[in-house]
Motif scaffolding. Structure first.
Motif, PDB file in Angstrom:
ATOM      1  N   GLY A 325     -40.209  15.456  31.480  1.00 54.44           N
ATOM      2  CA  GLY A 325     -40.238  16.756  30.928  1.00 54.44           C
ATOM      3  C   GLY A 325     -41.368  17.199  30.394  1.00 54.44           C
ATOM      4  O   GLY A 325     -41.304  18.101  30.177  1.00 54.44           O
ATOM      5  N   VAL A 326     -42.058  16.196  29.190  1.00 53.19           N
ATOM      6  CA  VAL A 326     -42.684  16.643  28.626  1.00 53.19           C
ATOM      7  C   VAL A 326     -44.005  16.804  28.348  1.00 53.19           C
ATOM      8  O   VAL A 326     -44.688  18.185  28.556  1.00 53.19           O
ATOM      9  N   ARG A 331     -39.720  21.070  33.914  1.00 50.92           N
ATOM     10  CA  ARG A 331     -38.164  20.833  32.640  1.00 50.92           C
ATOM     11  C   ARG A 331     -36.606  21.062  33.162  1.00 50.92           C
ATOM     12  O   ARG A 331     -37.057  22.917  33.651  1.00 50.92           O
ATOM     13  N   ASP A 335     -30.862  23.515  25.028  1.00 47.14           N
ATOM     14  CA  ASP A 335     -31.421  22.756  23.614  1.00 47.14           C
ATOM     15  C   ASP A 335     -31.570  22.086  23.165  1.00 47.14           C
ATOM     16  O   ASP A 335     -32.173  21.801  22.813  1.00 47.14           O
ATOM     17  N   SER A 336     -30.885  20.362  23.655  1.00 48.04           N
ATOM     18  CA  SER A 336     -31.615  19.567  22.908  1.00 48.04           C
ATOM     19  C   SER A 336     -32.404  19.081  23.989  1.00 48.04           C
ATOM     20  O   SER A 336     -32.079  18.562  24.868  1.00 48.04           O
ATOM     21  N   LEU A 337     -33.188  17.773  23.565  1.00 41.61           N
ATOM     22  CA  LEU A 337     -33.683  16.895  23.472  1.00 41.61           C
ATOM     23  C   LEU A 337     -33.464  16.159  24.525  1.00 41.61           C
ATOM     24  O   LEU A 337     -33.423  15.958  25.860  1.00 41.61           O
ATOM     25  N   GLU A 338     -31.805  15.241  24.821  1.00 43.05           N
ATOM     26  CA  GLU A 338     -31.564  14.364  25.562  1.00 43.05           C
ATOM     27  C   GLU A 338     -31.290  14.767  26.543  1.00 43.05           C
ATOM     28  O   GLU A 338     -31.329  14.578  27.532  1.00 43.05           O
ATOM     29  N   GLU A 339     -30.011  16.019  26.527  1.00 40.15           N
ATOM     30  CA  GLU A 339     -29.748  16.909  27.247  1.00 40.15           C
ATOM     31  C   GLU A 339     -31.019  17.038  28.449  1.00 40.15           C
ATOM     32  O   GLU A 339     -31.111  17.496  29.661  1.00 40.15           O
ATOM     33  N   MET A 340     -32.254  17.611  27.387  1.00 36.47           N
ATOM     34  CA  MET A 340     -33.464  18.104  28.871  1.00 36.47           C
ATOM     35  C   MET A 340     -33.692  17.085  29.291  1.00 36.47           C
ATOM     36  O   MET A 340     -34.435  17.314  30.289  1.00 36.47           O
ATOM     37  N   TYR A 341     -33.829  16.131  28.887  1.00 37.16           N
ATOM     38  CA  TYR A 341     -34.069  14.182  29.531  1.00 37.16           C
ATOM     39  C   TYR A 341     -33.007  14.519  30.913  1.00 37.16           C
ATOM     40  O   TYR A 341     -33.793  14.170  32.035  1.00 37.16           O
ATOM     41  N   LEU A 342     -31.840  14.251  30.746  1.00 37.72           N
ATOM     42  CA  LEU A 342     -31.188  13.950  31.745  1.00 37.72           C
ATOM     43  C   LEU A 342     -31.021  15.181  32.992  1.00 37.72           C
ATOM     44  O   LEU A 342     -31.022  14.835  33.959  1.00 37.72           O
ATOM     45  N   GLN A 343     -31.178  16.498  32.478  1.00 37.97           N
ATOM     46  CA  GLN A 343     -31.239  17.972  33.105  1.00 37.97           C
ATOM     47  C   GLN A 343     -32.425  17.037  34.195  1.00 37.97           C
ATOM     48  O   GLN A 343     -32.646  17.699  35.353  1.00 37.97           O
ATOM     49  N   ARG A 345     -34.468  15.139  34.601  1.00 40.66           N
ATOM     50  CA  ARG A 345     -34.299  13.819  36.061  1.00 40.66           C
ATOM     51  C   ARG A 345     -33.469  14.278  37.126  1.00 40.66           C
ATOM     52  O   ARG A 345     -33.477  13.693  37.950  1.00 40.66           O
ATOM     53  N   GLY A 346     -32.198  14.998  36.694  1.00 38.15           N
ATOM     54  CA  GLY A 346     -31.296  15.134  37.539  1.00 38.15           C
ATOM     55  C   GLY A 346     -31.926  16.524  38.323  1.00 38.15           C
ATOM     56  O   GLY A 346     -31.302  16.166  39.530  1.00 38.15           O
TER      57      GLY A 346
ATOM     58  N   GLN B  16     -31.462   8.014  32.644  1.00 36.32           N
ATOM     59  CA  GLN B  16     -32.134   8.529  32.252  1.00 36.32           C
ATOM     60  C   GLN B  16     -31.279  10.143  33.153  1.00 36.32           C
ATOM     61  O   GLN B  16     -31.932  10.869  33.156  1.00 36.32           O
ATOM     62  N   ILE B  17     -30.346   9.819  34.079  1.00 35.06           N
ATOM     63  CA  ILE B  17     -30.250  11.116  34.355  1.00 35.06           C
ATOM     64  C   ILE B  17     -28.946  11.494  34.892  1.00 35.06           C
ATOM     65  O   ILE B  17     -28.074  11.140  35.116  1.00 35.06           O
ATOM     66  N   LYS B  18     -28.865  12.915  34.974  1.00 39.31           N
ATOM     67  CA  LYS B  18     -27.338  13.934  34.987  1.00 39.31           C
ATOM     68  C   LYS B  18     -27.039  13.086  35.997  1.00 39.31           C
ATOM     69  O   LYS B  18     -27.536  13.595  37.247  1.00 39.31           O
ATOM     70  N   ALA B  81     -45.027  21.775  30.145  1.00 37.69           N
ATOM     71  CA  ALA B  81     -43.890  22.935  30.079  1.00 37.69           C
ATOM     72  C   ALA B  81     -44.599  23.607  28.991  1.00 37.69           C
ATOM     73  O   ALA B  81     -44.175  24.786  29.075  1.00 37.69           O
ATOM     74  N   VAL B  90     -41.523  19.818  22.285  1.00 36.69           N
ATOM     75  CA  VAL B  90     -39.874  19.471  23.345  1.00 36.69           C
ATOM     76  C   VAL B  90     -38.931  20.103  22.694  1.00 36.69           C
ATOM     77  O   VAL B  90     -38.740  20.511  20.860  1.00 36.69           O
ATOM     78  N   PRO B  91     -37.872  20.155  22.787  1.00 37.69           N
ATOM     79  CA  PRO B  91     -36.484  21.252  22.210  1.00 37.69           C
ATOM     80  C   PRO B  91     -35.717  20.422  20.541  1.00 37.69           C
ATOM     81  O   PRO B  91     -36.810  18.934  20.557  1.00 37.69           O
ATOM     82  N   ARG B  92     -36.191  21.176  19.440  1.00 40.30           N
ATOM     83  CA  ARG B  92     -35.723  20.361  18.694  1.00 40.30           C
ATOM     84  C   ARG B  92     -35.038  19.278  18.246  1.00 40.30           C
ATOM     85  O   ARG B  92     -33.922  19.231  18.924  1.00 40.30           O
TER      86      ARG B  92
END
Lengths: 494, 95
Positions: A325-326, A331, A335-343, A345-346, B16-18, B81, B90-92
């Protein structure tokens, strides 16, 4: 009936000025308009650019300038082959808006040869699948029976060629993704030797297996396209630095004394008896032309699918880390970087891709690496050695391409059953060997593919035998039947 | 080897997959049927067999370390993006 032309015939007509490149491209576009509503082979069409490119070829012809070996020939590329400035989606939500800033080597070669891109074809998302049903966008239909799948993952390319929407197309093959759809759609599909064609600019799935190759109406066209795309490329570190012959030189019809091995493991229990009979009849025809055939054994064949589903997902799990997503692609808004990766790709990957990424992550994880990944690499050696042994005695191996003909859309739901589609194609991929699928008849109105596997870099031997077979088979009359059916189908949908 | 739903969730986190619980349960079942199929390779004795990573006898490929034409900053950012001041945004991460 321009859609019925082969590449070789079109080149002759262009050279003789019987048709212009613009007429030919316009005919392809018209054909697309007629059948695409039903076939759905294309993710993106580039008709305007195609007509402009055709006009440039005609201007060159008019001025008597030198033109490329495929000048004026309309073609399509599987949508995992990067095309500068033209959307390249891999039929995935993840890349649905991705516009590559550079072109794949194979597209550069085809452009330099004067070939004209009319569109990008549908695939199973990221080339993971055997039916195009895993496309995030839509399922392509088999021109022989639009209730059935065209095979996959290069199903869009195979269907586009079979339906006469383009004169040829490129696909990619990791475990059978060119050969299986070629078989289902009644076209010729070749997976060259690993390293023969540059992978530069082709979106990676499993890097030790991926290989680009042509889907064409006949064997001569396959040789012509191979001539345009097969060459060394320093930008792909696994590209083989070996001489590339003129593949058309092998099309002499001579198979006298050719030694053919027929591996018994490829005629397995549960396969369609009609398919087995058609392939055996094909082998008999080659024997009647002077080849010698003998039954042989490749004892590790049954392990090729389990090994594939360790190695390919493992390589994919590593390759797909780039979709974060970067830098490019979808993407998710978080709000968070970690959640951005997970969502990202999910949401960006469809179920089959996720399944394989989980599988790949699992077999590479601590505690599983030796038990599965390393073990699979060792079994890969055993599979390869079966072939090494066979090629000390035989010039060519002949098998069915698939155990059955095209299945109905939605008929195969179980992933493991779907993986079985590649039972006849995966072993050659594991060993990096070149192989072709050529049509060898119909069973209940659906095409059957015969696979010819050669030794490393022996594409010429494969083409020689394939051509000899094609010249003496009844395929051309059966092909006419397809065009008749399609014309009727086309009218129905107008 | 049987994969549990917890392990599947762990793999999803590593990859890293939700995934929601329903998905995790679905994938656990499918992964187990695929692994049962893969387990067939265990019957083979591979103690003295070398692994095959690449099929061709490729040596390391060397080249001169020279500057080659490459993408411009704009081209490299064109598919991102979000960008700012010629960089990917990227997000903060740090408050």
């Amino acid at each position: 009936m321009l859609e019925q032309l082969t590449v070789a015939e079109a080149l002759e007509k262009l050279a003789a000025r019987e048709i212009s490149a613009q007429e030919l491209t316009a005919a392809a576009c018209k054909r697309i308009d007629e059948v695409e509503g039903t076939i759905k082979a294309f993710v993106t069409l580039t008709k305007e650019q195609a007509l402009a490119a055709a006009a440039r070829v005609d201007a060159k012809l008019q001025a008597g300038e030198e033109i490329g070996s495929l000048a004026g020939v309309p073609m399509a590329l599987k949508d995992n082959i990067c095309t500068k400035g033209i959307r390249t989606t891999c039929s995935s939500t993840m890349l649905q808006d991705f516009v590559p800033p550079y072109s794949a080597a194979v597209y550069e070669h085809l452009k330099n040869a004067g070939s004209i891109l009319v569109g990008k074809t549908n695939l199973d998302e990221f080339a993971m699948g055997s039916s195009t049903e895993n496309s995030a966008f839509f399922t392509t239909r088999n021109p022989w029976d639009t209730e059935r799948v065209p095979g996959g993952s290069s199903g869009g390319s195979a269907a586009a060629v079979a339906a006469g929407e383009v004169l040829f197309a490129l696909g990619s093959d990791t475990g059978g993704s060119i050969r299986q759809p070629a078989s289902f759609c009644g076209v010729v599909g070749m997976k060259p030797t690993y390293g023969r064609i540059s992978r530069y600019g082709v979106v990676a799935f499993a890097s030790s297996l991926d290989q680009v190759g042509p889907l064409t109406k006949d064997v001569r066209d396959c040789a012509l396209v191979m001539n345009a795309i097969a060459r060394h490329d320093p930008r792909d570190a696994t590209s083989a630095n070996t001489e590339t012959p003129d593949y058309t030189k092998f099309l002499d019809g001579h198979v006298k004394g050719l030694k053919i091995g027929v591996p018994k493991e490829y005629f397995m229990e549960g396969m369609d008896p009609g398919v087995a009979a058609a392939v055996r009849k094909g082998i008999e025809l080659l024997v009647s032309l002077g080849a010698e055939a003998e039954e042989i054994s490749l004892p590790h064949t049954e392990y090729s699918i389990p090994v594939y589903y360790v190695i390919a997902p493992a390589e994919a799990a590593s390759n797909f880390a780039r979709f974060d997503g970067v830098v490019y692609g979808y993407r998710a808004d978080t709000d968070s970087l970690e959640e951005m990766y997970l969502q990202t790709r999910g949401q960006g990957f469809a179920p089959e891709v996720k399944r394989r990424l989980l599988l790949g992550t699992y077999v590479l994880s601590a505690g599983c690496y030796e038990e599965y990944y390393l073990k699979a690499l060792k079994v890969r050696t055993l599979i390869k050695e079966d072939f090494v042994k066979a090629f000390t005695k035989y010039d060519l191996l002949v098998t069915p391409t698939t155990p059955y003909t095209a299945f109905p859309v939605g008929a195969v739901k179980d992933p493991v059953k779907m993986y079985h589609n590649d039972i006849c194609t995966i072993a050659a991929s594991m060993a990096g060997l070149p192989a072709i699928s050529i049509p060898c008849g119909l069973v209940e109105g659906l095409p059957v593919g015969m696979q010819l596997i050669g030794n490393h870099f022996a594409e010429g031997t494969i083409l020689r035998a394939a051509y000899a077979y094609e010249q003496n088979s009844e395929w051309s009359t059966q092909k006419t039947e397809l065009y008749r059916k399609l014309r009727e189908g086309g009218r129905k949908h107008e | 080897m049987k994969i549990t739903a917890d392990e599947a969730a762990k793999m999803a986190a590593l990859a890293q997959i939700k995934m929601n619980e329903r998905e995790a349960a679905e994938y656990t079942g499918e992964l187990n049927s695929i692994m049962a199929y893969i387990d067939r390779i265990k019957v083979l004795d591979t103690d003295d067999i070398q692994p095959t990573i690449y099929v061709l006898p490729l040596q390391n490929v060397w080249r001169e370390d020279e500057v080659q034409p490459c993408l411009s900053n704009e081209q490299a950012l064109a598919n991102a993006a979000e960008t700012e001041a010629g960089m990917y945004l990227v997000p903060r991460v740090i408050e």
